[in-house]
Design a protein around this motif. Structure first.
Motif, short mmCIF file in Angstrom:
data_model
loop_
_atom_site.label_atom_id
_atom_site.label_comp_id
_atom_site.label_asym_id
_atom_site.label_seq_id
_atom_site.Cartn_x
_atom_site.Cartn_y
_atom_site.Cartn_z
N SER A 27 45.63 43.77 39.91
CA SER A 27 45.56 42.32 39.76
C SER A 27 45.80 41.62 41.10
O SER A 27 46.77 41.92 41.81
N TYR A 28 44.90 40.66 41.40
CA TYR A 28 45.00 39.88 42.65
C TYR A 28 44.96 38.41 42.31
O TYR A 28 44.19 37.97 41.45
N ARG A 29 45.79 37.64 43.01
CA ARG A 29 45.83 36.20 42.78
C ARG A 29 44.82 35.49 43.68
O ARG A 29 44.77 35.73 44.89
N GLU A 32 45.27 29.96 41.33
CA GLU A 32 46.08 30.12 40.12
C GLU A 32 45.53 31.18 39.18
O GLU A 32 46.09 31.43 38.11
N GLU A 33 44.43 31.82 39.56
CA GLU A 33 43.79 32.81 38.71
C GLU A 33 44.20 34.22 39.09
O GLU A 33 44.57 34.50 40.24
N LEU A 34 44.11 35.13 38.11
CA LEU A 34 44.26 36.56 38.36
C LEU A 34 42.90 37.22 38.21
O LEU A 34 42.23 37.05 37.19
N VAL A 74 49.29 41.34 43.34
CA VAL A 74 50.51 41.07 42.58
C VAL A 74 51.62 42.03 43.01
O VAL A 74 52.78 41.65 43.14
#
Length: 450
Positions: A27-29, A32-34, A74
């Motif tokens: 998971s990468y930001r 505000e989204e993943l 993350v």
């Protein structure tokens, strides 16, 4: 430049292209989204500039965001981003494309109407990859430690130079003399990142080859250690094979002596001959002097060289024959010289390793002096000649207009600083990393900065 006992982060320029495809393993930001999985980024051509828009597609999800943007993992230690179709070995004989995996963040910015991809990660993680990318991880532990300290020193020296006003990328003769073509190329400052990922800086391929625990152990055991000379971090250079003698910094790059980067013999008995003199350089290059890097041990070479480096079979001594037609074509295509039929190639100036820094090329329509070493290597090869330490033989001998030129040479690369093959042989012979480093960087000292 102060390091405050803290490990720095490093920004590495990976590639530049109109569209970028990555696979996020984890998971990468993004704002505000993943995001995870396959993601395609495309620059909106109608909104270029610092505040331009970038469109992206991640599976069924699409969106737009302003540039620059940063994908932040993350969990730094667990997430991996795979960047597709990265070109490695740019302008060298092993150039090709690879998919590569990276730890850390991924930053996208606009550069020249295209997207520039930048990997931001911890310096010690960068070094694990650099060492694995430069050689096989099966090299001796002491050689790996030496390479870690050397690479760390080089990198921090570049950051230090940039903070003090920058690096010069190259220079030419200032008198606009059409009979002189003198260029030298150093690592130029990058406005958007600290270093590039290719051989022009240090070969960096992320986690693609950083799979050997012994490499990570060598980096961690030497964490923060650098080479110093007069309390400054050494600009620690290296090349594949010095050919038996190292070269001085000022013969290859800007004319500023670096005392720890001089010309000395790579092992063997006796003093280094004066290879600036043509007669002694010829005898040295055509001979087989004793040296650490004079080895045909395939096991040692396999420890140093990745598979595509082993495609080159000759390291210590080599030979190339250029036909009259090929030489004329290369000179025109590579450096823009049209001198008619070439009558002679004559070394005018050599450095302490025998490498030519000024080569006089005479043709039926003119004459030109070419230098420094990399420009000579570029001019005489479709990619790059192994080194500029060579002897020229016209074929047939004594002909007013030779049909071909035979170049018999020594070494692979510029020859400044550490000789990788020589250092690998030293490590295999039981020499520790301190002795290896101080053999090549004479007068330097080791110190832990963080």
């Amino acid at each position: 430049m102060k390091w405050n006992n803290q490990e720095p982060e490093i920004a590495v320029g990976l590639l530049r292209a109109p569209d970028i495809q990555v696979t996020l393993h984890g998971s990468y930001r993004l704002n505000e989204e993943l995001l995870s999985g396959r993601v395609t980024f495309s620059l909106d051509k109608e909104h270029k500039g610092a505040g331009g828009l970038l469109s992206y597609r991640a599976g069924q999800k699409t969106g737009e965001t302003a540039l620059p943007l940063t994908l932040v993992p993350v969990n730094y230690d667990q997430e991996v981003v795979e960047v597709h179709q990265i070109t490695i070995g740019i302008d060298f004989h092993w150039q090709r494309k690879e998919d590569q995996r990276f730890r850390g963040s991924l930053r996208l910015v606009e550069e020249g109407g295209q997207l520039r991809v930048i990997n931001v990660l911890k310096l010690e993680d960068y070094l694990v990859s650099v060492i694995s990318s430069e050689m096989k991880a099966t090299a001796s532990a002491e050689f790996l430690k030496a390479h870690a300290i050397m690479s760390r020193s080089w990198l921090l020296a570049q950051l230090q130079k940039a903070a003090e006003g920058g690096n010069a990328a190259g220079a030419a003769d200032q008198d606009n003399n059409p009979e002189r073509h003198i260029r030298w190329y150093d690592r130029e400052d990058h406005a958007l990142f600290d270093v590039c990922a290719d051989d022009h800086c240090q070969r960096y391929q992320g986690l693609t080859r950083a799979t050997e625990p012994r490499v990570e152990a060598a980096v961690r055991e030497t964490s923060g250690q650098v080479l110093l000379y007069n309390d400054r971090v050494c600009d620690a250079r290296f090349s594949k094979c010095c050919g038996g003698a190292t070269e001085s910094f000022e013969e290859v790059w800007e004319p500023i002596p670096h005392p720890y980067l001089g010309s000395w013999r790579d092992g063997g008995q006796g003093d280094l001959p004066n290879l600036r003199k043509e007669e002694q350089a010829t005898a040295w290059i055509l001979g087989q002097p004793e040296a650490w890097c004079r080895t045909s041990d395939r096991e040692v070479l396999a420890q140093v060289l990745n598979d595509y480096d082993q495609e080159t079979q000759d390291f210590f001594r080599w030979e190339v024959v250029l036909s009259q037609q090929e030489l004329q074509r290369l000179l025109k295509e590579k450096i823009g010289l049209e001198l008619g039929a070439i009558q002679s190639l004559r070394p005018l100036k050599r450095g302490g390793s025998g490498r030519i820094s000024e080569l006089e090329i005479t043709g039926t329509q003119g004459r030109c002096v070419v230098g420094k070493e990399l420009e000579i290597r570029k001019a005489l090869s479709p990619s790059h000649l192994y080194s500029s330490a060579f002897v020229v033989e016209a074929q047939p001998a004594g002909a007013a207009l030779p049909e071909a030129f035979r170049l018999r040479g020594a070494g692979w690369g510029h020859g400044v600083g550490l000789c990788q093959i020589g250092a690998a042989v030293m490590g295999a012979a039981g020499k520790d990393h301190t002795r290896i480093l101080l053999h090549y960087f004479r007068g330097a000292a080791l110190k832990k900065l963080y």
